[in-house]
Structures are given as structure tokens and as C-alpha cells.
Design a protein around this motif. Structure first.
Motif, mmCIF file in Angstrom:
data_model
loop_
_atom_site.group_PDB
_atom_site.id
_atom_site.type_symbol
_atom_site.label_atom_id
_atom_site.label_comp_id
_atom_site.label_asym_id
_atom_site.label_seq_id
_atom_site.Cartn_x
_atom_site.Cartn_y
_atom_site.Cartn_z
ATOM 1 N N ASP A 182 0.821 -1.207 0.000
ATOM 2 C CA ASP A 182 0.000 0.000 0.000
ATOM 3 C C ASP A 182 0.860 1.263 0.000
ATOM 4 O O ASP A 182 2.056 1.219 0.263
ATOM 5 N N ALA A 183 0.209 2.389 -0.375
ATOM 6 C CA ALA A 183 0.862 3.694 -0.395
ATOM 7 C C ALA A 183 -0.126 4.697 0.165
ATOM 8 O O ALA A 183 -1.294 4.714 -0.238
ATOM 9 N N LEU A 184 0.333 5.532 1.094
ATOM 10 C CA LEU A 184 -0.547 6.486 1.774
ATOM 11 C C LEU A 184 -1.802 5.801 2.310
ATOM 12 O O LEU A 184 -2.894 6.364 2.282
ATOM 13 N N GLY A 185 -1.644 4.563 2.758
ATOM 14 C CA GLY A 185 -2.763 3.858 3.373
ATOM 15 C C GLY A 185 -3.792 3.332 2.391
ATOM 16 O O GLY A 185 -4.864 2.887 2.800
ATOM 17 N N THR A 186 -3.505 3.408 1.088
ATOM 18 C CA THR A 186 -4.434 2.859 0.095
ATOM 19 C C THR A 186 -3.718 1.758 -0.680
ATOM 20 O O THR A 186 -2.501 1.812 -0.847
ATOM 21 N N PRO A 187 -4.460 0.762 -1.167
ATOM 22 C CA PRO A 187 -3.812 -0.316 -1.921
ATOM 23 C C PRO A 187 -3.160 0.239 -3.182
ATOM 24 O O PRO A 187 -3.778 1.029 -3.905
ATOM 25 N N LEU A 188 -1.906 -0.162 -3.395
ATOM 26 C CA LEU A 188 -1.168 0.361 -4.541
ATOM 27 C C LEU A 188 -1.555 -0.447 -5.778
ATOM 28 O O LEU A 188 -0.956 -1.476 -6.077
ATOM 29 N N VAL A 189 -2.593 0.033 -6.462
ATOM 30 C CA VAL A 189 -3.082 -0.628 -7.672
ATOM 31 C C VAL A 189 -3.023 0.391 -8.805
ATOM 32 O O VAL A 189 -3.765 1.374 -8.798
ATOM 33 N N TYR A 190 -2.122 0.164 -9.744
ATOM 34 C CA TYR A 190 -2.057 1.061 -10.907
ATOM 35 C C TYR A 190 -3.347 0.861 -11.687
ATOM 36 O O TYR A 190 -3.623 -0.234 -12.168
ATOM 37 N N ASP A 191 -4.153 1.897 -11.818
ATOM 38 C CA ASP A 191 -5.497 1.714 -12.393
ATOM 39 C C ASP A 191 -5.475 1.542 -13.899
ATOM 40 O O ASP A 191 -6.300 0.833 -14.456
ATOM 41 N N SER A 192 -4.536 2.219 -14.574
ATOM 42 C CA SER A 192 -4.481 2.092 -16.025
ATOM 43 C C SER A 192 -3.123 2.581 -16.492
ATOM 44 O O SER A 192 -2.469 3.363 -15.809
ATOM 45 N N GLY A 193 -2.719 2.132 -17.657
ATOM 46 C CA GLY A 193 -1.441 2.605 -18.185
ATOM 47 C C GLY A 193 -0.970 1.762 -19.355
ATOM 48 O O GLY A 193 -1.202 0.550 -19.390
ATOM 49 N N ASP A 194 -0.353 2.423 -20.308
ATOM 50 C CA ASP A 194 0.286 1.727 -21.430
ATOM 51 C C ASP A 194 1.686 2.332 -21.548
ATOM 52 O O ASP A 194 1.924 3.256 -22.318
ATOM 53 N N TYR A 195 2.573 1.815 -20.709
ATOM 54 C CA TYR A 195 3.889 2.425 -20.546
ATOM 55 C C TYR A 195 4.711 2.350 -21.839
ATOM 56 O O TYR A 195 5.382 3.311 -22.221
ATOM 57 N N ALA A 196 4.666 1.184 -22.490
ATOM 58 C CA ALA A 196 5.469 1.006 -23.711
ATOM 59 C C ALA A 196 5.002 1.975 -24.796
ATOM 60 O O ALA A 196 5.813 2.519 -25.560
ATOM 61 N N ARG A 197 3.710 2.204 -24.845
ATOM 62 C CA ARG A 197 3.169 3.112 -25.860
ATOM 63 C C ARG A 197 3.664 4.550 -25.630
ATOM 64 O O ARG A 197 4.012 5.253 -26.574
ATOM 65 N N LEU A 198 3.706 4.978 -24.389
ATOM 66 C CA LEU A 198 4.210 6.324 -24.118
ATOM 67 C C LEU A 198 5.681 6.425 -24.520
ATOM 68 O O LEU A 198 6.117 7.431 -25.094
ATOM 69 N N LEU A 199 6.429 5.370 -24.246
ATOM 70 C CA LEU A 199 7.843 5.372 -24.621
ATOM 71 C C LEU A 199 7.970 5.505 -26.144
ATOM 72 O O LEU A 199 8.740 6.334 -26.648
ATOM 73 N N ASP A 200 7.193 4.716 -26.859
ATOM 74 C CA ASP A 200 7.222 4.789 -28.337
ATOM 75 C C ASP A 200 6.879 6.201 -28.798
ATOM 76 O O ASP A 200 7.529 6.765 -29.671
ATOM 77 N N ARG A 201 5.834 6.738 -28.235
ATOM 78 C CA ARG A 201 5.363 8.057 -28.692
ATOM 79 C C ARG A 201 6.378 9.149 -28.384
ATOM 80 O O ARG A 201 6.603 10.050 -29.188
ATOM 81 N N LEU A 202 6.993 9.084 -27.212
ATOM 82 C CA LEU A 202 7.948 10.133 -26.864
ATOM 83 C C LEU A 202 9.214 10.016 -27.726
ATOM 84 O O LEU A 202 9.729 11.023 -28.230
ATOM 85 N N LEU A 203 9.691 8.790 -27.922
ATOM 86 C CA LEU A 203 10.892 8.601 -28.745
ATOM 87 C C LEU A 203 10.636 9.127 -30.158
ATOM 88 O O LEU A 203 11.496 9.776 -30.755
ATOM 89 N N ALA A 204 9.444 8.852 -30.671
ATOM 90 C CA ALA A 204 9.106 9.331 -32.019
ATOM 91 C C ALA A 204 9.014 10.858 -32.031
ATOM 92 O O ALA A 204 9.518 11.517 -32.948
ATOM 93 N N ALA A 205 8.391 11.412 -31.008
ATOM 94 C CA ALA A 205 8.177 12.868 -30.979
ATOM 95 C C ALA A 205 9.496 13.632 -30.928
ATOM 96 O O ALA A 205 9.613 14.711 -31.503
ATOM 97 N N VAL A 206 10.484 13.079 -30.246
ATOM 98 C CA VAL A 206 11.756 13.806 -30.141
ATOM 99 C C VAL A 206 12.741 13.402 -31.226
ATOM 100 O O VAL A 206 13.830 13.969 -31.313
ATOM 101 N N GLY A 207 12.378 12.428 -32.040
ATOM 102 C CA GLY A 207 13.319 11.942 -33.061
ATOM 103 C C GLY A 207 14.544 11.338 -32.403
ATOM 104 O O GLY A 207 15.688 11.729 -32.640
ATOM 105 N N TYR A 208 14.294 10.343 -31.569
ATOM 106 C CA TYR A 208 15.301 9.829 -30.652
ATOM 107 C C TYR A 208 16.573 9.349 -31.349
ATOM 108 O O TYR A 208 17.678 9.702 -30.940
ATOM 109 N N GLU A 209 16.408 8.547 -32.398
ATOM 110 C CA GLU A 209 17.596 7.968 -33.043
ATOM 111 C C GLU A 209 18.493 9.073 -33.585
ATOM 112 O O GLU A 209 19.702 9.060 -33.372
#
Lengths: 761, 158
Positions: A402-429
Motif C-alpha cells: 500500500d501507499a498512503l494507506g491505500t492499496p497500490l493498484v495502478y489503475d491504467s497505463g500503457d507504458y510502452a506506448r508512451l515510450l514509443d510516442r515520446l521517442l518518435a516525438a523527439v526523433g530519438y535515433e
């Protein structure tokens, strides 16, 4: 029109732009006294006595008190996250027998004029017999001051089979990392004005912030008053960042002064006081090790860390170690985990929360660890992260802690997708290729990337009351607070969305304990999620009431009608329209009520978890070892943005504070416990010369599963992994040859590290 | 001591102790609380006002030093009916403020920048505005606001 999603200019701006703000220092009442706090000048010692006679003899001084005059008033208590055994560590309103940090209040003076109050302060003689000082939280635990030990609490978060993880590991990566002592340092110092209202006898404290209801109840309990006889009032607030608005000794002294002296009492903190009296934060040292398989998958992580709490445990109790430990795993699976946090006392200013408390530190630790794992295995730093991210298919993801007395449950997220989108947006390569070419040409320049998960929307509840008047205006009364983050505009946009009413006709009331019975306030990035949801709920009921009445008046089914632009009319635009004011009047027909009122409440036992990625490009000067930031890029998934302009403002502003903690800001102490950072010339904060352009990519890929709106909070994510990303960028700029294990990365420190790593023969 | 000066064009007189700062004189004697005190040691710039056309830290001057001076404060920027000027409008449009505490100092410093004979360029803007501290915005909104105001007023060199 200004509903959810609009980049609406803020409705709170015009008075602030005209110089018509009402900050605490701007308030005055006839006959007011000015309070000045006398503070300890020695970090640890026996308080033999305080001689007030010379101060009291000064013309214009009305009263002066030491702890002897505060008999029976308890120390300042805890607002949240209390664990057993903490009571002994609370701070008294005025020091009694002992002083434990430089800046601790030992006496208080009330005078007719603020300059005279300061003159009187200089005449107070506090006799203090010095004792040895403790300045390191990572020393073995021991005696703090003869009455209690240095370890105020231990917080443990654990899941999974750590033994099996390390037994199966192909590699074990270990690190020793630390984050310096820094804090929010808002531009407005603390302050307040307390009065006993003539006639009603009600004690009113102006200058409140963050948690007015909680502080009202705490002050009432400490002074033995009926909470109904005390009200706290929030005016304009010059920045909060977690540190402002917690209950401090000065708030209690203000109220006591007004009660006992029968005159209003005003106190405005000066900057030197602020830097040695208001909550410090961060200052953690972590030892961490990871069990890693041959493919770079982390099988388990074990961390032990020390939190330098300073001389007392303040209102947050164990909030910071709790969050640092619980959120250390961040966006990664880490199948087995154990974090042991030691909250330890030292003879420094007490610490509390500061924007992204615990997460700034543990994100630095986790992301430096992931970089080290990549380096050890000879893998790309992005690839190692990909190999360990929690997949979207695993959402909601229950950590089992738990965190701050509440169960630590990530409610939603697509972490890999954000990584893809940010790398593309900044022209990572291309960006990396360009930096590699510059390094080849002799420049020390590099890119760092750090992932993080944030939390927002802490419950358990928020209430609102919406009142519609017969002119078609709305007033929304909330129990939250505004610390300058744009609460009024964001909440007005949410109601605007529901009622089709222009935001300019919506007035949002916050921070007034006499307008609503209870309220949680503004912290933990909770306002938009919690109060926003309550507004959506109450607003939907109001809309139903209004449309039902309109249906009767317009002889159309309610389902065919819409509220838009301040009137009710048919969805297809045909037929007559009824202005909202007239519709409200129709709803109130036969009643003498002035307003149509609806109340709403939102409860939540879970937080919602936004997430993001920080990137920084840093250049190191070969001669001075100074770090220049060339670019900062932040990707942040907020579920749904109420006002993207305000979200970006939060992210960019948060990033600047993250930059400060990474490169500039530090409360330093001399060996005898004297604070060395007590002016803004010593405590360095970023100016626009140090801040590069911050590019922000806001995504809405993972709406929250909590609340009717899908929104997550934006308040802290600009800061969270900024330190980690900058450290990684400096590390990359130096070709991985210099260990970047500690923040802030000052030129002096980096110079010493470079000299040690590459000794000149 | 008696001091005579003008504030935002209007003549004023104040009776102040020699040790009172200009900021305190403006705030307490003149009731102009738009000038804010963030550090009282000349670093943060929240108290910046224009004195005879030049930006000064009102916390580092004594009130008595303002004898005969023409002072401009944030209260003098909008029209008498409260209508915001181009710089103030730009701050609202480009989210150049959050808590608003440092804002008067930035507005006065930027006012000086926009009134100088030379047109404003990016480097000069950053260099001059780096003398004030904002803790909320990360500066991006402030720089965008000043840039936009300069463009609108035909004062941008870009």
C-alpha cells in the motif's frame, strides 16, 4: 466554449496582473499587533533560560512569551500517516528545556510595529548550553537527546520471494545513491493574520493554505476550543509545493496571540526564517541491489534507505518514507521487492513533503539502477527499460503493497506506448546520433532518460455544493484549496462542461471553512480528480433537474434538449431557448429560495496513477564542470486533460523544480549544525538562464478507471524523474566514466568526481 | 522624515522613518500592495519597480531615497477602468503566471525591456529576466508572454 479539454486562459489571472492580489502580507486590520519569533541560534543544546526583560522594556512591545507561558498546550500533531511510537518526536510550539535545530522557536514577541518587533527580537537573550550535534541520518541509530533515539520510524514494503530472485540472478548490481536536502521554497514566505471577530467572538485565521479544515480542527484541539468557533480563510497563496499550509508553530502562536491579547495579530515570515523554519525535504541515502537475469530482466530489488527527518517529526509523520518505498518499483514488474526505510533524526530543520515527495528520490534511485543494469549487461538503456515495463495487458496492476494507506493498484497505463510516442516525438535515433557525433568531436554532451509512475487523487472524499442563481451564474463551494495552480479555472471548466455555462459565469470558492462543513484540501495532486469528480456528480443532478423543467416549459422531451452557452434549447437548435437564469427561476417557482442548490460528494479508497518519462540533454563544461541543460522533454499520460495549457504549465514548472534539485538547490550545514543556505544567494534556484525549452507531450492513452471523468493529476509529474534524467544525461555526457550517484550535481562535486575518475598524472 | 515623490504619475507625500524600505513605504504608506517582498535581500526581484525609468529592487532602497523620484508600480499598468495592457494580456494568454506572487516584479522588469530604445531579442530578454525568480512556471510561459507582447507592440527584433 471552455469545457473540459479547452486551453482556456485562467479566470484567476486579471486581479493578480493588476497587483490586486490579496496575499497574507496584504491584509491588515485596525489595531493589529505584529508577531516576531525568536529562534535558536545553536543546533543542539540545553535551554537554560530566556531573558525577555530587555525586549519587554522596549516601547511598542506589548507581550513576549517563552514555553513557560504555553503550559498545557501540546506539541504539533500529525495530519496523516501516523505510526506507533511517533508521539515523542513531535515539535513543541516553543522549545522547552532543549533546542534541537537552528531556527527552532524559543520565544515570541508581539509589538505595535513590525520593525519594533524585530528590534525586540535582538534584545532577547536565550542561554543555551551547546551539546554535540548529529548531522548524518545514515549513522548507526543511537541516542538523539537523552530522551529518545534517532530512529523515529522504520517503514517496510515487501512482496515476492527475494531470496529466490537473488539465487537465480546472473548478475547482481549494487549502488549507493543519495539526493540532497532541498525544498519547495515558494516565492511568498509564510504568514497570517489572526483576529477575534467583534460580535461573534469567532477566531479567524487569514492566510491559510493547503488544508484549512484539518488545521482548523488541529488548532481547536490544541487550544481547547470548539472547532465551530474557529475559521480559517485562504486568500491568494504564493506557491505551496507541499510545504506551505501544514500546521506550524507560528500558526498556533498567531491564534494564541489574538485570543490572549484581544487584538488582531499579523505575522509575515522573512526569507532567512523561511529557509531555516519551513519544512525541508528530500535528503535520502539509498543502498540498493538488483538481481538480474542474463537478458536484463530484473528479478528482484532490495533497497535500504535513510531519510534525514531533521529534529522533529512534523505533520506528515511517515508520509515521505512511505511513498519513497512504495513507489520505488515505478513502472517495472520487479517480481520480488523489499524496501526498508529508516526515518532518522538529525539537528537540522524538520522535513516534510515537497512536490513528488519520496518519488523524486526513489525515481532517481530506480532509474540510476536501470542505467547501471544496462551498462553492466552492455545493453541499450532504453532496451533494458522495455524489457522490464509492466505491460498494458496487466492493468489494473496490483503491487500487493500500500501507499498512503491505500492499496497500490495502478489503475491504467500503457507504458510502452508512451515510450514509443515520446521517442518518435523527439526523433530519438537522430538525436542520439547527433550527440554521439558531438562527443566524437570532443564535446561532453549526452542524453538521459528516466521513467516514472506518479500518483494522484488521494481520497477519501471531497464534497461540493453548487448554487445556481436567478441571473444564470453559478457558485461552486469546495473544501479544497488553491495554491496558485489554477484550481478555479479547472473546476469551472468541469462544471461548464456539465451545465453548458461559460466558465466566466462560474465562481469557485475554496479554502473557507465557514462555507463548507468539511474538506480535504490541496495536496497529493488530488483536487482535479476528487473535487472534479464531485462537481461532475452534483452537476449531472442539476442538469437533470434543469432539463426536466425545461422539457415542461418547452413542451419537448428532456432527452431532446441540451444546456449550451448558458441556455436550454433543443439539440437540433430548433424552437425557443430558455436562458439559464430564467430556468433556475422556474425551478424555484413557489419557493423564496434565492438559489437552486445541489450537493455532491465523491469517495475513493484508491489513488489513480499517471505516468511519464523525462528526457534531458546535458553538456558539461570541461574547465568548470558546470552542467548546461540544452533540452528537456517530458512525456506524460494524464488520462484526460481538463485544460492542456494548465497541465503543460504544471509540467514545465515542476520540471524547473526538478532541475533545481538536480543541479543547484541544497540546504548545506556547517559541522556545528549552522545552516549555510539561509539566503536566496546561497540557496540557488533556477532562473530562466538555467532553464532550457521544455517540450511537453501530453497523452490521454490511459484514462483513469477512478471517477466519472477519466482524469489523473498533473501537479507533480513535472518534477518526479527530472533528477534521474539529468543524472543520466551527465553520466552519458562523460561517457560513463564518472559515477553520477548523488544530487545535486554541483560544479565543485562534479569536478572532484572527474578528477578522481581520470587522475592527471 | 517627509518624502515627496510620484507614483504612477500621481504626487505623493509620506512620513517615514529613515530605515523603512521603499517597498514597505509603497505597501504600507501608499497602500500599493502589488509590490511583493519575496526575499528582502535583493535576489528574487518580486519587488521590482521602475524608479525614474530604471528597474530597482524596492527592498534594497530606503523610502527616503525616493525623494523627488517618479516611481511606477504594477498598479499603474492597467487602464484606470482595469483594462489590462498588452503585456498583462499576453501574460494571461500565454500562462505567464501561476501563483502570481512574482508576477508584478516580472511585469515591471518586462515593461522596462519593452520601453527601451532597442528592440528586444531573445538573448537580451533571457539575460535581463534571469535577474528575477519564479518558482511556479519554469519561465516558459513568462518568456512566451514577453515575446508575444513585444511582437504585438512592434518591439521584437526577431
Amino acid at each position: 466554449m471552455g469545457g473540459i479539454g479547452a486551453r482556456l486562459a485562467r479566470i484567476e489571472d486579471p486581479p493578480l496582473l493588476r497587483g490586486e492580489g490579496r496575499f497574507a502580507a496584504d491584509l491588515n486590520l485596525p489595531g493589529q499587533l505584529h508577531m516576531r519569533v525568536v529562534r535558536a541560534g545553536i543546533a543542539h543544546g540545553v535551554l537554560r533560560g530566556v531573558d525577555l526583560s530587555a525586549a519587554l522594556a522596549l516601547p511598542g512591545v506589548v507581550a513576549a512569551w517563552t514555553a513557560a507561558e504555553l503550559e498545557g498546550i501540546p506539541p504539533i500533531g500529525f495530519r496523516q500517516m501516523v505510526v506507533g511510537g511517533l508521539l515523542a518526536y513531535r515539535q513543541p510550539v516553543l522549545a522547552r528545556d532543549r533546542v534541537r535545530y537552528v531556527g527552532e522557536p524559543v520565544a515570541v514577541i508581539f509589538a505595535d510595529d513590525p520593525y519594533v518587533a524585530e528590534d525586540a527580537e535582538e534584545l532577547v537573550l536565550a542561554e543555551i548550553e551547546p551539546l554535540p550535534v548529529l548531522l548524518s541520518a545514515a549513522d548507526p541509530p543511537g541516542d538523539f537527546d537523552g530522551t529518545h533515539g534517532t530512529e523515529s520510524a522504520v517503514v517496510v514494503k515487501a512482496y515476492g520471494d527475494l531470496g529466490a530472485a537473488f539465487a537465480a540472478a546472473a548478475h547482481v548490481v549494487e549502488m549507493d545513491l543519495s539526493v540532497g536536502r532541498h525544498s519547495g521554497v515558494p516565492m511568498e514566505t509564510r504568514g497570517g493574520l489572526a483576529e477575534i471577530e467583534p460580535g461573534s467572538g469567532i477566531l479567524r485565521l487569514h492566510g491559510a493554505a493547503k488544508v484549512p479544515h484539518a488545521n482548523r480542527n488541529a488548532i481547536a484541539a490544541m487550544l481547547g476550543l470548539d472547532p465551530a468557533r474557529i475559521h480559517l480563510h485562504e486568500g491568494h497563496v504564493g506557491g505551496g509545493f507541499g510545504i506551505r499550509g501544514e500546521l506550524y508553530p507560528e500558526d498556533v502562536l498567531l491564534c494564541l496571540g489574538a485570543l490572549r491579547l484581544g487584538r488582531p495579530v499579523k505575522w509575515i515570515e522573512d526569507r532567512r526564517e523561511h529557509l531555516m523554519a519551513a519544512n525541508h525535504s528530500r535528503d535520502q541515502r539509498h543502498r540498493i541491489r538488483a538481481a538480474v537475469d542474463a537478458q536484463g530482466v530484473v528479478l528482484g530489488v532490495e533497497a535500504e534507505f535513510w531519510v534525514d527527518q531533521g529534529a522533529y517529526v512534523r505533520t506528515h509523520a511517515v508520509t515521505v518514507p512511505d511513498l519513497a518505498a512504495a513507489m520505488l518499483p515505478g513502472p517495472y514488474l520487479f517480481p520480488a521487492f523489499r524496501a526498508t526505510a529508516h526515518q532518522r533524526l538529525t539537528n537540522k530543520t524538520p522535513a516534510g513533503t515537497y512536490r513528488a515527495p519520496g518519488r523524486y528520490e526513489s525515481s532517481f534511485v530506480r532509474e540510476r539502477l536501470m542505467d547501471a543494469v544496462a551498462d553492466r549487461l552492455g545493453m541499450d538503456r532504453v532496451a533494458v527499460r522495455r524489457a522490464n515495463l509492466i505491460p498494458a495487458s496487466a492493468m489494473p496492476f496490483d503491487r500487493g503493497i500500500d501507499a498512503l494507506g491505500t492499496p497500490l493498484v495502478y489503475d491504467s497505463g500503457d507504458y510502452a506506448r508512451l515510450l514509443d510516442r515520446l521517442l518518435a516525438a523527439v526523433g530519438y535515433e537522430a538525436l542520439q546520433a547527433g550527440l554521439a557525433a558531438r562527443r566524437q568531436a570532443g564535446e561532453m554532451v549526452g542524453l538521459g532518460l528516466a521513467f516514472f509512475v506518479e500518483k494522484s487523487g488521494l481520497g477519501p472524499f471531497d464534497d461540493v455544493r453548487i448554487e445556481l442563481d436567478r441571473e444564470g451564474g453559478a457558485e461552486v463551494i469546495t473544501g479544497v484549496a488553491s495554491i496558485g495552480q489554477g484550481v478555479e479555472t479547472a473546476l469551472a471548466q468541469i462544471l461548464s462542461d456539465v451545465l453548458g455555462l461559460p466558465p466566466a459565469r462560474i465562481r469557485v470558492v475554496h479554502g473557507q471553512t465557514d462555507r463548507i462543513a468539511r474538506g480535504m484540501g490541496a495536496f497529493a495532486t488530488r483536487v482535479t480528480v476528487m473535487t472534479g469528480s464531485a462537481i461532475a456528480i452534483a452537476g449531472a443532478r442539476l442538469r437533470a433537474t434543469l432539463l426536466a423543467r425545461a422539457a415542461a416549459l418547452l413542451q419537448r422531451p428532456a432527452a431532446a434538449l441540451r444546456l449550451r452557452d448558458g441556455e436550454a434549447r433543443a439539440e437540433d437548435g430548433s424552437g425557443a431557448a430558455i436562458p439559464l437564469g430564467a430556468l433556475v427561476a422556474a425551478c424555484l417557482e413557489g419557493s423564496d429560495a434565492a438559489r437552486l442548490v445541489e450537493e455532491g460528494s465523491f469517495q475513493s479508497g484508491h489513488m489513480t496513477y499517471p505516468y511519464g518519462i523525462h528526457m534531458a540533454v546535458a553538456r558539461v563544461d570541461a574547465e568548470t564542470s558546470g552542467v548546461t541543460l540544452e533540452r528537456i522533454m517530458v512525456g506524460y499520460d494524464i488520462g484526460r486533460a481538463v485544460n492542456p495549457m494548465l497541465v503543460e504549465g504544471q509540467i514545465v514548472g515542476g520540471a524547473a523544480q526538478g532541475v533545481g534539485g538536480a543541479l543547484l538547490e541544497e540546504f548545506r550545514y556547517a559541522e556545528d549544525g549552522q545552516p549555510l543556505s539561509v539566503t536566496l544567494a546561497d540557496y540557488l534556484m533556477p532562473s530562466c538562464a538555467e532553464m532550457p525549452e521544455v517540450a511537453v507531450l501530453i497523452t490521454e492513452d490511459a484514462p483513469s478507471r477512478i471517477g466519472p471523468l477519466g482524469v489523473k493529476g498533473a501537479g507533480e509529474g513535472g518534477t518526479t524523474a527530472m533528477g534521474a534524467a539529468i543524472a543520466a544525461a551527465v553520466d552519458a555526457a562523460l561517457g560513463g566514466r564518472v559515477p553520477i550517484d548523488a544530487l545535486p550535481i554541483t560544479p565543485a562535486r562534479l569536478h572532484a568526481l572527474r578528477a578522481a575518475a581520470c587522475p592527471v598524472a | 522624515m517627509k518624502v515627496a515623490f510620484t507614483v504612477n504619475g500621481a504626487p505623493r507625500e509620506a512620513e517615514v522613518e529613515p530605515r523603512r524600505t521603499l517597498a514597505d513605504m509603497l505597501r504600507e504608506e501608499c497602500g500599493l500592495t502589488g509590490t511583493h517582498l519575496g526575499c528582502e535581500h535583493g535576489v528574487c526581484g518580486a519587488c521590482t519597480v521602475l524608479l525614474d525609468g530604471a528597474p530597482v529592487r524596492a527592498c534594497l532602497m530606503f523610502g527616503v531615497q525616493a525623494e523627488g523620484a517618479a516611481i511606477r508600480t504594477v498598479e499603474g499598468l492597467a487602464a484606470p477602468d482595469g483594462t489590462l495592457n498588452a503585456l498583462q494580456r499576453a501574460f494571461q494568454a500565454h500562462h505567464g503566471l501561476q501563483c502570481g506572487f512574482c508576477t508584478p516584479g516580472f511585469l515591471m522588469l518586462a515593461t522596462w525591456l519593452l520601453e527601451r530604445p532597442d528592440k528586444l531579442d531573445e538573448d537580451t530578454m533571457r539575460h535581463v529576466l534571469s535577474s528575477n525568480i519564479c518558482r511556479c512556471t519554469g519561465y516558459q510561459g513568462i518568456l512566451a508572454s514577453v515575446r508575444a507582447a513585444a511582437q504585438e507592440l512592434g518591439r521584437w527584433a526577431g
